[in-house]
Design a protein around this motif. Structure first.
Motif, short mmCIF file in Angstrom:
data_model
loop_
_atom_site.label_atom_id
_atom_site.label_comp_id
_atom_site.label_asym_id
_atom_site.label_seq_id
_atom_site.Cartn_x
_atom_site.Cartn_y
_atom_site.Cartn_z
N GLY B 59 9.61 -23.81 6.11
CA GLY B 59 9.50 -22.43 6.32
C GLY B 59 7.94 -21.90 7.07
O GLY B 59 7.09 -22.97 7.18
N VAL B 60 8.13 -20.69 7.60
CA VAL B 60 7.05 -20.14 8.19
C VAL B 60 7.00 -18.99 7.73
O VAL B 60 7.80 -18.25 7.03
N HIS B 61 5.56 -18.70 7.67
CA HIS B 61 5.09 -17.21 7.11
C HIS B 61 4.95 -16.18 8.33
O HIS B 61 4.26 -16.43 9.35
N PHE B 91 16.24 -23.54 3.80
CA PHE B 91 17.27 -23.63 2.86
C PHE B 91 17.52 -22.35 2.30
O PHE B 91 17.47 -22.37 0.77
N ASN B 92 17.70 -21.36 2.85
CA ASN B 92 18.32 -20.06 2.52
C ASN B 92 19.25 -19.40 3.15
O ASN B 92 18.87 -19.31 4.55
N VAL B 93 20.43 -19.19 2.87
CA VAL B 93 21.37 -18.86 3.71
C VAL B 93 21.23 -17.82 4.68
O VAL B 93 21.57 -17.63 5.59
N GLY B 94 20.41 -16.78 4.09
CA GLY B 94 20.20 -15.45 4.79
C GLY B 94 18.98 -15.81 5.92
O GLY B 94 18.96 -14.91 6.81
N MET B 95 18.50 -16.84 5.79
CA MET B 95 17.23 -16.96 6.67
C MET B 95 17.38 -18.26 7.70
O MET B 95 16.57 -18.37 8.59
N ALA B 96 18.44 -19.02 7.12
CA ALA B 96 18.56 -20.27 8.12
C ALA B 96 18.42 -20.28 9.61
O ALA B 96 17.78 -20.72 10.34
N LYS B 97 19.43 -19.15 10.14
CA LYS B 97 19.74 -19.09 11.41
C LYS B 97 18.21 -18.45 12.24
O LYS B 97 17.78 -19.08 12.89
N LYS B 98 17.79 -17.68 11.50
CA LYS B 98 16.36 -16.95 12.00
C LYS B 98 15.43 -17.96 12.10
O LYS B 98 14.60 -18.11 12.71
N PHE B 99 15.08 -19.00 11.08
CA PHE B 99 14.22 -19.93 10.94
C PHE B 99 14.52 -21.00 12.09
O PHE B 99 13.54 -21.31 12.92
#
Lengths: 393, 393
Positions: B59-61, B91-99
């Motif tokens: 992940g990134v901040h 590994f967060n379905v709400g964030m995966a695409k944005k990551f």
């Protein structure tokens, strides 16, 4: 996406080479300037004064600016005005206000010319707006009332609005191997840094003079951001051309400047736009003029301008991935069919081009080429199109 | 219209003279450039790779870009970001695409920096858009998805987007007594003819260098057409100033260039806008920064910028006829009240100014001054305002 078989150069026109750079039809250019326009304004005023002194109903003749008075002249390749005109007179309740407004705008323009100043059409609106003494009536309420009067005067005086001293919001930039004189300042357009030379709205030859140049053609690019890629990659240096943009639909200054480079310097003009119906339309206005401003075609339109891209065949030809194309909307489809019905798009290659867009059902922006590489457009796409003469006339 | 008694110089601030040209608060300027930004992008990538090799959720901040994380710093006079940040992980379905999108955009920017190229945010969208193999899923569908990611990266990297190699559609022009170097070309901004120098989107000091100059201040004019009047009347020569416009709300390049002239050359900045709530807002963004892009304030906003006009008191003061004012719409009134509630407009003179507009119930465009005379604005209005120090801080 088009099948591989469409990869043959359907848009290639081998005969294009034999065409002269400038339009075949020699347009008779009358040397005119702001002083002449001033003289014509005085003539109009004298005529009105004369009618009054002879106790006639004072009026002026205004050529009719309506679709009914516009047609496409196949010979010259221009959208031109017909000869219908209307007398706008004072003792006619339906016309009295417009007559008053016409004389007010004419007086404002004469004042500008006398003061050797130029101004915006919004400025002129405010300049001529006042409350008529003893009434609550304003000479103008909205700029939407004064703008058409300006166009009336343009046609009545056979002058571009720039010769009336009026300009539009400036837009667009140019760089390339050319030295110009702009209002007395000598400007080397090959040394304009990253920003380029901002194209003024008034580019008549008493303001902008072409001094020296080594350009072989003019390339109009639809968007400023894409133009910037061409500027940064110094495309103009390698290909010896002027690169110019008008921030979308090119404004009058950009069109008039291209016209002058085409007519006076005999430079061919190429138009590079998005592959969508709006792109076809932008090309069409550069080439034939617009229906709304048909009276300007002779001094703005460039019938020999060439459509270099993007063509509906380019996606297949240059292997552009499907993901970067955009589906045509219903409005796009309607617009494409309208464009296809214009008499000046009646040629077979153009009918094929527009049919192909409708068949694929997608449009493509110039920026989509960046999917291949940031400089794909300047290093591969356009050089190949130019080399293979893949343009439409 | 205001009564004659309001003619006293209510907006005059005699103490203004004692203020230094540049902001009192010394902003610590870190020397940064594209190469540093490239290094920070590599750091981010290494950190992600490291997390993966240690079998962590990568992940990134990303600092939080929301109103809740924005506040007005009275001391510096800037709208600034708070310190809230969010971890955007895979590994967060709400964030995966944005990551995924964040890493794609970061890779695209790194590529630009390595190639020493710049491009538009639309171009970058197309560059990073593709269909993920084996799926029907696109990395991006619309540019509205990639634009916020760019802003995320800007804050995460503490870089302006210009340092990421990205630019916006260029807009605006400048002339005046100054010689600059633009991308290696030396350009004399006092010899730019009628068009002026088109201001590029990226004006960082590795591209634009200030060489010589005799300007005493910078005048930002809201509209290109009014700027043209100042250019044609050579206002900049008589008053020794740089005149600049941004075609309405000034784009980033124009704001950043003014900031640099203010900080590096210690030139005071004056803002001349229409007298309407939008004009106040334009001034406010120049001065404090915008709420949406609070993270840029430190490198864009000019807290010492002065509002030179048009003031709601000017119509009476300069005897502008009622016919050229325009009634405020309901939306204008609502907007004026919103502006009045901004903490940075809390000072008494500003509250008085906005109250006066609401009291009169009208707005006034810069062009309205042409009702007096085409050059009233350059020959009388602004010289008098400057002479009498009739500005607001």
């Amino acid at each position: 996406m088009a099948k591989k078989t469409t990869k043959k150069k359907t848009t290639k026109k081998p005969t294009a080479k034999s065409q002269p750079a400038a339009s075949k039809k020699k347009i008779v250019r009358k040397k005119r300037n702001a002083a002449d326009t001033g003289a014509r304004l005085v003539d109009m005023a004298n005529s009105v004064a004369d009618q009054i002194s002879r106790e006639m109903d004072p009026g002026v003749h205004i050529p009719t600016r309506a679709l009914s008075n516009v047609n496409f002249d196949k010979k010259s390749g221009l959208i031109v005005m017909g000869s219908n005109a209307q007398r706008r007179s004072f003792f006619n309740v339906g016309m009295a206000k417009k007559f008053m407004q016409t004389t007010l705008v004419a007086a404002g323009c004469k004042q500008l010319i006398d003061q050797k100043k130029t101004t915006s059409i919004r400025d002129l609106f405010y300049h001529t707006k006042h409350t008529i003494p003893g009434t609550k009536e304003n000479t103008f309420d909205e700029q939407s009332e004064s703008d058409p009067i300006i166009e009336d005067l343009e046609v009545a005086m056979a002058s571009l609005r720039e010769e009336l001293g009026l300009f539009a919001e400036p837009k667009g930039a140019m760089v390339g191997p050319m030295v110009i004189e702009d209002n007395g300042d000598t400007i080397d357009l090959s040394k304009m840094g990253s920003g380029g030379w901002a194209i003024p709205s008034i580019v008549e030859d008493h303001i902008i003079k072409f001094k020296r140049g080594g350009a072989k053609f003019v390339l109009l690019i639809e968007k400023g951001a894409v133009w910037r890629r061409f500027s940064e990659d110094r495309f103009w240096e390698k290909h010896k051309c002027m690169i110019i943009h008008g921030g979308g639909q090119p404004p009058r200054g950009v069109r008039r400047l291209m016209w002058r480079m085409h007519q006076e310097l005999k430079l061919p003009v190429y138009v590079l736009v998005d592959n969508d119906p709006w792109g076809y339309y932008i090309y069409s206005v550069v080439k034939q003029g617009s229906i709304n401003l048909a009276f300007e075609s002779q001094r703005m339109a460039i019938p020999a301008a060439r459509f270099i891209g993007m063509s509906a065949y380019d996606a297949a030809k240059f292997d552009i991935p499907k993901a970067v194309s955009i589906n045509l909307t219903e409005q796009d489809k309607r617009r494409a069919k309208e464009v296809a019905a214009y008499p000046w798009f009646a040629s077979k290659p153009w009918q094929r081009e527009i049919r192909q867009m409708l068949k694929l059902g997608v449009k493509l922006e110039l920026e989509a080429l960046s999917n291949k590489d940031f400089s794909f457009i300047t290093e591969q796409y356009l050089p190949q199109k130019l080399k293979d003469k893949q343009w439409l006339d």
